[in-house]
Design an enzyme around this catalytic site. Structure first.
Site, PDB file in Angstrom:
ATOM      1  N   ASN A 129      15.014  12.636  23.126  1.00 26.99           N
ATOM      2  CA  ASN A 129      14.705  11.399  22.408  1.00 26.99           C
ATOM      3  C   ASN A 129      15.339  11.318  21.018  1.00 26.99           C
ATOM      4  O   ASN A 129      15.719  10.235  20.581  1.00 26.99           O
ATOM      5  CB  ASN A 129      13.185  11.179  22.334  1.00 26.99           C
ATOM      6  N   GLY A 205       9.032  18.856  22.723  1.00 28.21           N
ATOM      7  CA  GLY A 205       8.987  18.257  24.044  1.00 28.21           C
ATOM      8  C   GLY A 205       7.553  18.035  24.482  1.00 28.21           C
ATOM      9  O   GLY A 205       6.649  17.857  23.659  1.00 28.21           O
ATOM     10  N   SER A 206       7.344  18.066  25.775  1.00 34.74           N
ATOM     11  CA  SER A 206       6.029  17.746  26.320  1.00 34.74           C
ATOM     12  C   SER A 206       5.034  18.874  26.073  1.00 34.74           C
ATOM     13  O   SER A 206       5.394  20.052  25.973  1.00 34.74           O
ATOM     14  CB  SER A 206       6.128  17.479  27.823  1.00 34.74           C
ATOM     15  N   THR A 207       3.763  18.491  26.003  1.00 35.37           N
ATOM     16  CA  THR A 207       2.698  19.478  25.835  1.00 35.37           C
ATOM     17  C   THR A 207       2.637  20.420  27.038  1.00 35.37           C
ATOM     18  O   THR A 207       2.382  21.620  26.890  1.00 35.37           O
ATOM     19  CB  THR A 207       1.351  18.773  25.628  1.00 35.37           C
ATOM     20  N   GLY A 210       5.366  22.885  26.626  1.00 36.32           N
ATOM     21  CA  GLY A 210       5.073  23.669  25.430  1.00 36.32           C
ATOM     22  C   GLY A 210       4.038  24.751  25.666  1.00 36.32           C
ATOM     23  O   GLY A 210       4.157  25.868  25.147  1.00 36.32           O
ATOM     24  N   GLU A 227       6.464  21.412  18.724  1.00 37.83           N
ATOM     25  CA  GLU A 227       6.188  20.022  18.349  1.00 37.83           C
ATOM     26  C   GLU A 227       6.111  19.254  19.640  1.00 37.83           C
ATOM     27  O   GLU A 227       7.118  19.076  20.331  1.00 37.83           O
ATOM     28  CB  GLU A 227       7.280  19.492  17.418  1.00 37.83           C
ATOM     29  N   CYS A 261       7.390  10.809  19.890  1.00 36.70           N
ATOM     30  CA  CYS A 261       6.059  11.422  19.928  1.00 36.70           C
ATOM     31  C   CYS A 261       5.198  10.979  18.763  1.00 36.70           C
ATOM     32  O   CYS A 261       3.976  11.137  18.803  1.00 36.70           O
ATOM     33  CB  CYS A 261       6.177  12.943  19.970  1.00 36.70           C
ATOM     34  N   GLU A 430       7.177  22.859  10.246  1.00 36.64           N
ATOM     35  CA  GLU A 430       8.566  22.987   9.837  1.00 36.64           C
ATOM     36  C   GLU A 430       8.907  21.849   8.888  1.00 36.64           C
ATOM     37  O   GLU A 430       8.112  20.945   8.662  1.00 36.64           O
ATOM     38  CB  GLU A 430       9.485  22.994  11.056  1.00 36.64           C
TER      39      GLU A 430
END
Length: 451
Positions: A129, A205-207, A210, A227, A261, A430
């Site tokens: 994205n 990316g996606s949970t 992650g 993130e 996100c 970060e």
């Protein structure tokens, strides 16, 4: 081998060969070898290399922006900002190596000092994205701290990352210090997690993915920054500047076609002004310009793929549509900006991350109700609060469980301030002045002065 398409037309731009497991291992080995020399480069010299890299990005800013328009479907204005963000982040962290200082701690019988030591090889996994900024947010502070970086771009959007790697070499970054490895996550990303020489993984990316990365890193007690997803709330109180809040709301959720996100995809409006807010929101949504992303006037481009367009549409099917904006006809993965009315917080489009240009609206009664509804989610990444009451703004901001909030604005992410989520939106912080600490280990040294 994977096809790279232009989301605005569906045409194939080319094919990119993905790295094999053996090639990933070899690249990690080269990065490990380059680390020993790179960490010894003096802070001032490391800063100069990063500034040259920033200048090289600046000299190729329009080229990078046009490449992102074709590969990602981003509007040209956004793509220019994104390339400029890489430049600015490199410039910002170029000032950090000389300021990565330790402490002198008073102790009896000697001297105690601390050092910030680089970790080694850092693996950065970038989503589709925001390919350029998120890559820069990972590699700039990692390189400034003295680490080497292996970076995996998303399979759908690898082109700007590959070009940035070329520009890094032209700027004088040594071979092996920044390596871009396209390919599937099951090969490249998985090896970043499992390879013992990679001492930290940064994943955006996606949970779902992650949590798997976090579990994999735990096996080696490997540092990780995540993130992840978001379902952020846009809280509009009755005393807010409704015209301004309604005019801002489309940019809070439809920017980058909602593939963000941090998108404020849940609008909570205090009940006395709920109808008026919707009256003001409708013309703002209908006027939102969805067109060829190469056009200077474009405010939103297409979705990334046909499959993703179908997924987004699945959330709208059967939902209560208040109104929609316009979209181009013809080829490309287009989806119109869409406003849904939520019957309750249990609605699927209210609870799940749509990751498209779809926003849900729900009324609330009072401040406590607004906070309760805003926090009724597994995510906690971003959000906005609209009110003229400074006390309320502070109270609500402190109560909302989210890592990045804005008051009377739809923007809360800046590279010189900390960025990160709460709950299932992520782990770690970060960006900002302390980002280099996320890429170093603190070493404590006691020096005896006793005879």
């Amino acid at each position: 081998m994977s096809e790279v398409r232009n989301p605005a037309t569906g045409e194939v731009l080319g094919e990119v060969v993905g790295a094999t497991g053996a090639e990933v291992d070899a690249a990690i080995a080269r990065a490990g070898g380059a680390f020993e020399a790179w960490r010894k480069v003096g802070p001032g010299d490391r800063a100069r290399v990063l500034r040259r890299f920033a200048a090289m990005v600046d000299a190729h800013l329009e080229e990078l922006a046009l490449l992102e328009v074709r590969n990602s479907g981003h509007t040209i204005s956004n793509a220019r900002w994104e390339a400029g963000n890489v430049r600015d982040v490199l410039d910002y962290y170029a000032g950090a190596p000389e300021r990565l200082t330790g402490q002198q701690i008073p102790v009896p019988g000697g001297l105690d000092v601390t050092f910030h030591e680089p970790l080694g090889v850092v693996g950065v996994i970038v989503p589709w994205n925001f390919p350029m900024p998120i890559a820069g947010w990972g590699f700039a502070p990692a390189l400034a701290a003295g680490n080497t970086v292996v970076l995996k771009p998303a399979e759908l959007t690898p082109l700007t990352a590959l070009r940035l790697a070329e520009l890094a070499l032209e700027a004088g970054l040594p071979e092996g210090v920044l390596t871009v490895l396209p390919g599937p996550g099951s090969v490249v990303g998985e090896r970043f997690v499992s390879h013992p020489a990679v001492r930290k993984v940064c994943f955006t990316g996606s949970t779902e993915i992650g949590t798997r990365i976090m579990a994999g890193c735990a096996a080696q007690v490997k540092r990780v920054t995540l993130e992840l997803g978001g379902k952020s709330a846009n809280l509009v109180f009755a005393d807010a500047d409704l015209e301004r809040a309604a005019a801002s709301a489309p940019y809070a959720v439809f920017d980058n076609a909602g593939q963000d996100c941090c998108a404020r995809s849940r609008i909570l409006v205090q009940r006395p002004v709920y109808d008026r807010f919707l009256e003001l929101l409708e013309p703002a949504v209908r006027a939102f310009r969805v067109e060829d992303p190469a056009a200077e006037t474009a405010e939103m481009g297409p979705l990334i793929s046909a499959a993703h367009r179908d997924r987004v549409g699945g959330y709208v099917d059967g939902a209560k549509v208040a109104f929609t904006g316009a979209r181009p006809d013809g080829p490309g993965f287009w989806y119109a900006p869409t406003v849904l009315l939520a019957d309750s917080p249990a609605d699927r489009h209210w609870r799940e991350e749509v990751f498209g240009p779809v926003v849900s609206v729900l009324p609330f009664d009072d401040e406590a109700d607004a906070i309760r509804l805003a926090n009724d989610t597994e995510y906690g990444l971003s959000g906005s609060i609209w009110t003229r009451d400074a006390g309320r703004a502070i109270r609500v901001a402190r109560a909302v469980e989210s890592g990045n909030l804005s008051v009377n604005s739809h923007s809360s992410v800046r590279y010189w301030t900390p960025f990160g989520g709460m709950k299932r939106s992520g782990l770690g912080r970060e960006l900002g002045p302390d980002a280099l600490h996320a890429f170093t280990d603190v070493k404590n040294v006691f020096i005896s002065t006793e005879e």
